[in-house]
Design an enzyme around this catalytic site. Structure first.
Site, PDB file in Angstrom:
ATOM      1  N   CYS A  87      12.947  -9.101   5.030  1.00 27.79           N
ATOM      2  CA  CYS A  87      11.736  -9.401   5.051  1.00 27.79           C
ATOM      3  C   CYS A  87      11.178 -10.714   5.440  1.00 27.79           C
ATOM      4  CB  CYS A  87      11.221  -9.292   3.303  1.00 27.79           C
ATOM      5  SG  CYS A  87      11.843  -7.650   2.663  1.00 27.79           S
ATOM      6  N   HIS A 336       3.058  -4.951   2.332  1.00 30.21           N
ATOM      7  CA  HIS A 336       4.315  -5.757   3.007  1.00 30.21           C
ATOM      8  C   HIS A 336       4.948  -4.643   4.024  1.00 30.21           C
ATOM      9  CE1 HIS A 336       7.645  -8.036   3.101  1.00 30.21           C
ATOM     10  NE2 HIS A 336       8.477  -7.419   2.192  1.00 30.21           N
TER      11      HIS A 336
HETATM   12  N1  COA Z   1       0.980  -0.346  -5.746  1.00 32.00           N
HETATM   13  C1  COA Z   1       0.042   0.247  -6.281  1.00 32.00           C
HETATM   14  N2  COA Z   1      -0.133   1.601  -5.818  1.00 32.00           N
HETATM   15  C2  COA Z   1       0.739   1.883  -5.388  1.00 32.00           C
HETATM   16  C3  COA Z   1       2.113   1.371  -4.707  1.00 32.00           C
HETATM   17  C4  COA Z   1       2.135  -0.118  -5.124  1.00 32.00           C
HETATM   18  N3  COA Z   1       3.252  -0.610  -4.876  1.00 32.00           N
HETATM   19  N4  COA Z   1       2.953   2.131  -4.423  1.00 32.00           N
HETATM   20  C5  COA Z   1       2.318   3.448  -4.167  1.00 32.00           C
HETATM   21  N5  COA Z   1       1.072   3.314  -4.865  1.00 32.00           N
HETATM   22  C6  COA Z   1       0.179   4.702  -5.101  1.00 32.00           C
HETATM   23  C7  COA Z   1      -0.197   5.224  -3.881  1.00 32.00           C
HETATM   24  O1  COA Z   1      -1.222   4.680  -3.219  1.00 32.00           O
HETATM   25  C8  COA Z   1      -0.385   6.538  -4.506  1.00 32.00           C
HETATM   26  O2  COA Z   1      -1.831   6.552  -4.998  1.00 32.00           O
HETATM   27  P1  COA Z   1      -2.450   7.951  -4.939  1.00 32.00           P
HETATM   28  O3  COA Z   1      -1.795   9.137  -5.746  1.00 32.00           O
HETATM   29  O4  COA Z   1      -3.677   7.714  -5.521  1.00 32.00           O
HETATM   30  O5  COA Z   1      -2.759   8.485  -3.462  1.00 32.00           O
HETATM   31  C9  COA Z   1       0.612   6.677  -5.466  1.00 32.00           C
HETATM   32  O6  COA Z   1       0.983   5.397  -6.164  1.00 32.00           O
HETATM   33  C10 COA Z   1       2.004   7.361  -5.416  1.00 32.00           C
HETATM   34  O7  COA Z   1       2.398   6.821  -4.221  1.00 32.00           O
HETATM   35  P2  COA Z   1       3.864   7.145  -3.641  1.00 32.00           P
HETATM   36  O8  COA Z   1       4.002   6.483  -2.185  1.00 32.00           O
HETATM   37  O9  COA Z   1       4.298   8.405  -3.703  1.00 32.00           O
HETATM   38  O10 COA Z   1       4.807   6.231  -4.574  1.00 32.00           O
HETATM   39  P3  COA Z   1       6.319   6.178  -4.511  1.00 32.00           P
HETATM   40  O11 COA Z   1       6.752   6.384  -6.171  1.00 32.00           O
HETATM   41  O12 COA Z   1       7.042   6.958  -3.488  1.00 32.00           O
HETATM   42  O13 COA Z   1       6.416   4.622  -4.360  1.00 32.00           O
HETATM   43  C11 COA Z   1       7.273   2.394  -5.012  1.00 32.00           C
HETATM   44  C12 COA Z   1       6.122   3.449  -5.120  1.00 32.00           C
HETATM   45  C13 COA Z   1       7.049   1.334  -6.075  1.00 32.00           C
HETATM   46  C14 COA Z   1       8.711   3.147  -5.470  1.00 32.00           C
HETATM   47  C15 COA Z   1       7.122   2.120  -3.515  1.00 32.00           C
HETATM   48  O14 COA Z   1       5.816   1.572  -3.285  1.00 32.00           O
HETATM   49  C16 COA Z   1       8.141   1.034  -3.421  1.00 32.00           C
HETATM   50  O15 COA Z   1       9.133   1.143  -2.977  1.00 32.00           O
HETATM   51  N6  COA Z   1       7.985  -0.395  -3.215  1.00 32.00           N
HETATM   52  C17 COA Z   1       8.755  -1.417  -2.887  1.00 32.00           C
HETATM   53  C18 COA Z   1       9.032  -1.780  -1.614  1.00 32.00           C
HETATM   54  C19 COA Z   1      10.081  -2.755  -1.327  1.00 32.00           C
HETATM   55  O16 COA Z   1      10.862  -2.817  -2.129  1.00 32.00           O
HETATM   56  N7  COA Z   1       9.585  -3.587  -0.151  1.00 32.00           N
HETATM   57  C20 COA Z   1      10.755  -4.543   0.161  1.00 32.00           C
HETATM   58  C21 COA Z   1      10.373  -5.679  -1.090  1.00 32.00           C
HETATM   59  S1  COA Z   1      11.832  -7.055  -0.971  1.00 32.00           S
END
Ligand code: COA
Length: 388
Positions: A87, A336
């Site tokens: 990252c 991100h």
């Molecule tokens: N913050 C706010 N809303 C979020 C979100 C977040 N981080 N991630 C997803 N959403 C919302 C989407 O917009 C969607 O909304 P909608 O239903 O109104 O369209 C809903 O939540 C579901 O989205 P989806 O993509 O199916 O979520 P998910 O469960 O597959 O993924 C996380 C959610 C948190 C697991 C994913 O965003 C993630 O892995 N984040 C971390 C990424 C990471 O680790 N990066 C490196 C960091 S070091």
């Protein structure tokens, strides 16, 4: 001491979110925007070298993505080096560009960050998000990035009595800031209650404590400070650059409430800086999970250990507060795109220090810091900037 000082004369980026464009078009858009932002223009042929930060999410960018950048930036023979540091890929690409200028070897370079993440199906996303963690033990045991930061949050709450509400407030603030940023992925206000009741991802962190999966690219044009005024009357000067590392495995670290890589990077960056931490106007910090913003504030010496929660709850880190943090919405709400984040942070600094950040402008912004973390803290860069 460096023989030259580096300065940013142009910066641009794509919108962040789920983009229809592929990586090639994203590179072109960010690079074109950076060239277009140079007040008196700069010829593509003046760029002597380019550095591209990218993880290579989903495998697309593993191939010769440097050659794609050379084409899209119309570099006509200038070398391009890909920099990969999870990252922090673009943070390290920026540092490499700064060093090229400071050493006197180059007088104009292009630094770009890129990641295309949303077209990977969810199982592939989990795979690619895992590749930057400890693959010997921790990943095999099922530890995800959210899991690592959940552990850090639990330990911080245990050692310092950090209230869960302080973590939630980081998300509330960064979503409020992103509402003012037309490039941000989430332009939606959220409340503390919504964060606290969002579906649990990794205890104590919920969905709204996490950064999202994002597509995006950002580009920066750097020249020597002595040459910068050919291109603009208001270059952004780089007055300090530091980097550090730590063990990849969290189990091998001395502390779970601090990232040593950030502390090392900050120490190096401030060693050379003409000003100190008390003189910062604002900071762009790596808030991949809400706890990460509190850790960064403390590791950078902007609050004592355990002190970032009170600062956050008192709204000192909000726009209008004593030290605004992540005025662009941060990783949490701007988004991100892994390898692009470090360049996007610097692109925000470029706008802010030139008074061009419109509704999210930090008043009288004169000195800024960016902190970009690789994975869960195995590497970090800290860069210090000053308005000219
Ligand atoms: N913050 C706010 N809303 C979020 C979100 C977040 N981080 N991630 C997803 N959403 C919302 C989407 O917009 C969607 O909304 P909608 O239903 O109104 O369209 C809903 O939540 C579901 O989205 P989806 O993509 O199916 O979520 P998910 O469960 O597959 O993924 C996380 C959610 C948190 C697991 C994913 O965003 C993630 O892995 N984040 C971390 C990424 C990471 O680790 N990066 C490196 C960091 S070091």
């Amino acid at each position: 001491m460096p023989s030259e000082q580096a300065a940013i004369v142009g910066a641009g980026q794509t919108r962040f979110g789920a983009l229809r464009e592929g990586p090639r078009a994203m590179l072109r858009e960010a690079v074109d925007a950076a060239f277009a932002s140079v007040d008196r223009g700069i010829d593509h042929r003046e760029v002597e070298e380019a550095y591209l930060g990218t993880l290579g999410f989903n495998g697309w960018q593993i191939g010769n993505v440097s050659a794609v950048l050379a084409e899209e930036a119309r570099l006509e023979g200038a070398p391009v080096t890909r920099v990969e540091n999870a990252c922090a890929s673009a943070g390290f690409a920026l540092r490499t560009g700064i060093q090229a200028i400071e050493s006197g070897q180059r007088s104009a370079v292009l630094v770009v960050g890129l990641e295309k993440m949303t077209d990977a199906p969810s199982r592939r996303r989990r795979y690619w998000l895992g590749v930057s963690g400890d693959t010997e033990w921790e990943r095999l045991a099922g530890l995800t990035f959210a899991g690592v930061y959940g552990l850090l949050a639990s330990r911080h709450m245990h050692e310092f009595g950090t209230p869960r509400e302080a973590l939630a407030e980081v998300a509330v603030k960064n979503h409020a800031h992103a509402l003012l940023n037309p490039k941000a992925q989430f332009r939606k206000a959220i409340t503390r209650e919504e964060v606290l009741s969002s579906p649990r991802v990794a205890d104590p962190l919920g969905l709204l404590d996490c950064c999202p999966v994002t597509d995006g690219a950002a580009a920066l044009l750097l020249t020597s400070a002595s040459r910068a005024r050919r291109y603009t009357d208001s270059p952004v000067l780089i007055v300090g650059s530091g980097a550090g590392s730590d063990s990849l495995a969290v189990q091998d670290r001395a502390s779970l409430t601090s990232l040593a890589a950030t502390r090392r990077a900050a120490e190096e960056a401030f060693r050379r800086s003409p000003w100190d931490r008390t003189q910062l106007s604002f900071a762009e910090l790596h808030d991949c999970f809400t706890i990460a913003e509190l850790l960064a504030i403390e590791d950078l010496g902007l609050a004592p250990p355990g002190g970032a929660a009170a600062m956050t709850l008192a709204h000192e880190t909000a726009l209008g507060g004593r030290l605004p943090v992540n005025p662009d919405g941060g990783l949490k709400a701007k988004g991100h795109p892994i390898g692009a984040t470090g360049a996007s942070q610097a692109a925000e600094v470029f706008l802010q220090l030139r008074g061009q950040a419109e509704k999210r402008q930090v008043p009288a912004a004169a000195r800024a810091l960016t902190q970009n973390v690789g994975g869960s803290g195995a590497s970090a860069t800290v860069t210090l900037f000053e308005a000219s």
